[in-house]
Scaffold this motif. Structure first.
Motif, PDB file in Angstrom:
ATOM      1  N   TRP A 267       0.826  -1.204   0.000  1.00  0.00           N
ATOM      2  CA  TRP A 267       0.000   0.000   0.000  1.00  0.00           C
ATOM      3  C   TRP A 267       0.866   1.261   0.000  1.00  0.00           C
ATOM      4  O   TRP A 267       0.558   2.237  -0.668  1.00  0.00           O
ATOM      5  N   THR A 268       1.962   1.226   0.744  1.00  0.00           N
ATOM      6  CA  THR A 268       2.826   2.407   0.823  1.00  0.00           C
ATOM      7  C   THR A 268       3.502   2.686  -0.519  1.00  0.00           C
ATOM      8  O   THR A 268       3.525   3.829  -0.993  1.00  0.00           O
ATOM      9  N   LEU A 269       4.043   1.644  -1.142  1.00  0.00           N
ATOM     10  CA  LEU A 269       4.713   1.837  -2.424  1.00  0.00           C
ATOM     11  C   LEU A 269       3.715   2.199  -3.522  1.00  0.00           C
ATOM     12  O   LEU A 269       4.048   2.953  -4.445  1.00  0.00           O
ATOM     13  N   GLU A 270       2.506   1.688  -3.413  1.00  0.00           N
ATOM     14  CA  GLU A 270       1.497   2.063  -4.402  1.00  0.00           C
ATOM     15  C   GLU A 270       1.149   3.540  -4.271  1.00  0.00           C
ATOM     16  O   GLU A 270       0.991   4.254  -5.280  1.00  0.00           O
ATOM     17  N   ALA A 271       1.039   4.036  -3.050  1.00  0.00           N
ATOM     18  CA  ALA A 271       0.804   5.468  -2.859  1.00  0.00           C
ATOM     19  C   ALA A 271       1.947   6.278  -3.464  1.00  0.00           C
ATOM     20  O   ALA A 271       1.725   7.295  -4.129  1.00  0.00           O
ATOM     21  N   PHE A 272       3.190   5.824  -3.235  1.00  0.00           N
ATOM     22  CA  PHE A 272       4.358   6.497  -3.815  1.00  0.00           C
ATOM     23  C   PHE A 272       4.246   6.539  -5.338  1.00  0.00           C
ATOM     24  O   PHE A 272       4.478   7.583  -5.964  1.00  0.00           O
ATOM     25  N   ALA A 273       3.882   5.413  -5.952  1.00  0.00           N
ATOM     26  CA  ALA A 273       3.795   5.345  -7.407  1.00  0.00           C
ATOM     27  C   ALA A 273       2.730   6.286  -7.956  1.00  0.00           C
ATOM     28  O   ALA A 273       2.833   6.756  -9.091  1.00  0.00           O
ATOM     29  N   HIS A 274       1.698   6.565  -7.151  1.00  0.00           N
ATOM     30  CA  HIS A 274       0.637   7.476  -7.574  1.00  0.00           C
ATOM     31  C   HIS A 274       0.922   8.924  -7.185  1.00  0.00           C
ATOM     32  O   HIS A 274       0.058   9.790  -7.369  1.00  0.00           O
ATOM     33  N   GLY A 275       2.112   9.175  -6.642  1.00  0.00           N
ATOM     34  CA  GLY A 275       2.521  10.554  -6.411  1.00  0.00           C
ATOM     35  C   GLY A 275       2.476  11.052  -4.992  1.00  0.00           C
ATOM     36  O   GLY A 275       2.683  12.251  -4.756  1.00  0.00           O
ATOM     37  N   ALA A 276       2.229  10.182  -3.999  1.00  0.00           N
ATOM     38  CA  ALA A 276       2.192  10.651  -2.610  1.00  0.00           C
ATOM     39  C   ALA A 276       3.552  11.197  -2.195  1.00  0.00           C
ATOM     40  O   ALA A 276       4.582  10.592  -2.474  1.00  0.00           O
ATOM     41  N   GLU A 277       3.544  12.346  -1.519  1.00  0.00           N
ATOM     42  CA  GLU A 277       4.786  12.924  -1.006  1.00  0.00           C
ATOM     43  C   GLU A 277       5.176  12.315   0.338  1.00  0.00           C
ATOM     44  O   GLU A 277       6.331  12.386   0.741  1.00  0.00           O
ATOM     45  N   PHE A 278       4.217  11.755   1.047  1.00  0.00           N
ATOM     46  CA  PHE A 278       4.508  11.077   2.310  1.00  0.00           C
ATOM     47  C   PHE A 278       3.397  10.085   2.617  1.00  0.00           C
ATOM     48  O   PHE A 278       2.277  10.204   2.090  1.00  0.00           O
ATOM     49  N   VAL A 279       3.715   9.102   3.429  1.00  0.00           N
ATOM     50  CA  VAL A 279       2.729   8.171   3.985  1.00  0.00           C
ATOM     51  C   VAL A 279       2.996   8.101   5.483  1.00  0.00           C
ATOM     52  O   VAL A 279       4.100   7.744   5.909  1.00  0.00           O
ATOM     53  N   SER A 280       1.997   8.446   6.279  1.00  0.00           N
ATOM     54  CA  SER A 280       2.113   8.420   7.732  1.00  0.00           C
ATOM     55  C   SER A 280       1.277   7.265   8.268  1.00  0.00           C
ATOM     56  O   SER A 280       0.084   7.156   7.970  1.00  0.00           O
ATOM     57  N   TYR A 281       1.912   6.385   9.053  1.00  0.00           N
ATOM     58  CA  TYR A 281       1.204   5.217   9.594  1.00  0.00           C
ATOM     59  C   TYR A 281       0.434   5.617  10.852  1.00  0.00           C
ATOM     60  O   TYR A 281       0.976   6.268  11.749  1.00  0.00           O
ATOM     61  N   PHE A 282      -0.813   5.215  10.883  1.00  0.00           N
ATOM     62  CA  PHE A 282      -1.605   5.471  12.081  1.00  0.00           C
ATOM     63  C   PHE A 282      -1.948   4.124  12.730  1.00  0.00           C
ATOM     64  O   PHE A 282      -2.659   3.312  12.162  1.00  0.00           O
TER      65      PHE A 282
END
Length: 383
Positions: free
Chosen positions: A74-89
């Motif tokens: 999920w994190t790498l997929e967000a990166f591939a779609h352009g996310a600048e950061f992913v914060s785990y909750f």
């Protein structure tokens, strides 16, 4: 994006039991990606994930644990779609209060939980991937919140769900390996090779002119142009101003009961069916001869709620007309191109042989992932 809980889709009534079972611990293979592309389009390209699910949550009717590897995926997929950061909750699972059953990177006793190891692996992945960012997409999917509100106000059949229809179109495109931008009704389409409008009941000023300027394939879905800005039926009937693109008229609509399907040649329609008056010969018709897809120049109108077979056939034909390279992906496999890499994500419960996909992609050197990609695995190629 405020949060990312891919397993939360299980509470949505739109997905059938087969899909729920198949993706129990992974989430629907297009659900998170759809929202990544939607919010990237809403924010001029700058976005991030504030709350990424790291394990079982506490707020759904049922709260399964993600398949090992999915937090990284999920994190790498967000990166591939352009996310600048992913914060785990969250960082540590709270041992008190109403969210004490919501998992974190650490357990309540501060020992490490499963996801923290995957987060560390993501750190190593990002070192290799660099700054990245999504590649330029050649397909635009139009999404309008006004359309969602309008169809929630007057669904004219409880099963007509706008977000589900939009997701179905998105899924058909993704299964062909296409990268997608989700844009609003005010978008400029000049850089795109294909435009898809799942439905747009109220056609805003200027859209017809922008569509008329295109030579690329355009697909327009049911109920488009069916309302004026004052929420009335157009004097010329639906599809209203879209009749400047396609010479047809919707004279009657019907919503179909759950389980009712009208069959065509290798496909069926359900939920919603429009009765069309036109001199155009239908491109696709039901067994009784009623047309459900009509074409005029680069424009197509879809006058029903389509099944996956019809949608796949339609977008595949359009992609061919647009000269877009497509790849028929195995069940559960999705790909997304970043600026420098192509990433593949295995949402299925079984390993997938990547060699045919790799050959069809014509990608560069593979820098991560084996020939047999395990469930929740990620493969990465240089572009």
């Amino acid at each position: 994006t405020w949060d990312s809980y891919p397993l939360g889709f299980l509470e949505q009534a739109w997905f059938d039991h087969t899909e729920k079972d198949a993706y129990l611990r992974q989430g629907h293979p297009d659900f998170a990606a759809f929202h990544h592309d939607l919010y990237r389009g809403c924010t001029d390209g700058r976005w991030g994930v504030m709350e990424q699910q790291p394990g079982p949550v506490n707020w759904a009717r049922f709260n399964p644990a993600p398949l090992p590897g999915m937090v990284r995926l999920w994190t790498l997929e967000a990166f591939a779609h352009g996310a600048e950061f992913v914060s785990y909750f969250r960082w540590r699972q709270a041992p008190f209060a109403q969210e004490q059953m919501h998992a974190g990177l650490l357990r309540p006793d501060s020992s490490e939980d499963v996801a923290i190891g995957e987060a560390r692996q993501v750190g190593a992945d990002l070192e290799m991937l660099g700054e990245g960012g999504p590649s330029a997409s050649k397909v635009a999917l139009l999404f309008a919140y006004e359309a969602q509100w309008m169809l929630e106000t007057q669904p004219q059949g409880r099963s007509f769900q706008y977000r589900e229809l939009a997701l179905n179109f998105y899924t058909a495109l993704r299964k062909l390996g296409l990268d997608i931008d989700i844009v609003g009704p005010d978008a400029e389409f000049g850089d795109y090779s294909m435009v898809v409008i799942p439905t747009l009941p109220i056609v805003p000023d200027g859209l017809i002119e922008r569509l008329q300027a295109l030579a690329c394939p355009v697909l327009i879905g049911p109920r488009s142009g069916s309302k004026t800005s004052s929420f009335s039926i157009p004097e010329t009937l639906a599809p209203g101003p879209l009749q400047d693109l396609l010479p047809l008229k919707i004279v009657r609509v019907e919503s179909l009961r759950d389980g009712v399907r009208e069959a065509g040649d290798g496909f069926s329609v359900s939920r919603w069916l429009e009765h069309v008056e036109t001199d155009l010969t239908p491109e696709y018709a039901l067994s009784d001869g009623r047309g459900v897809v009509f074409a005029e120049g680069p424009y197509r109108y879809l006058a029903a709620w389509p099944d996956a077979a019809l949608l796949s056939e339609l977008v595949g034909r359009m992609a061919g007309e647009a000269g877009l390279k497509t790849v028929e992906l195995p069940e559960g496999l999705r790909i997304r191109s970043s600026a420098d890499h192509i990433l593949a994500f295995n949402y299925s419960r079984t390993p997938i042989d990547l060699r045919p996909v790799e050959a069809a992609l014509g990608a560069g050197a593979r820098v991560s992932g084996s020939d047999l990609l395990e469930p929740a695995g990620v493969a990465i190629w240089e572009r």
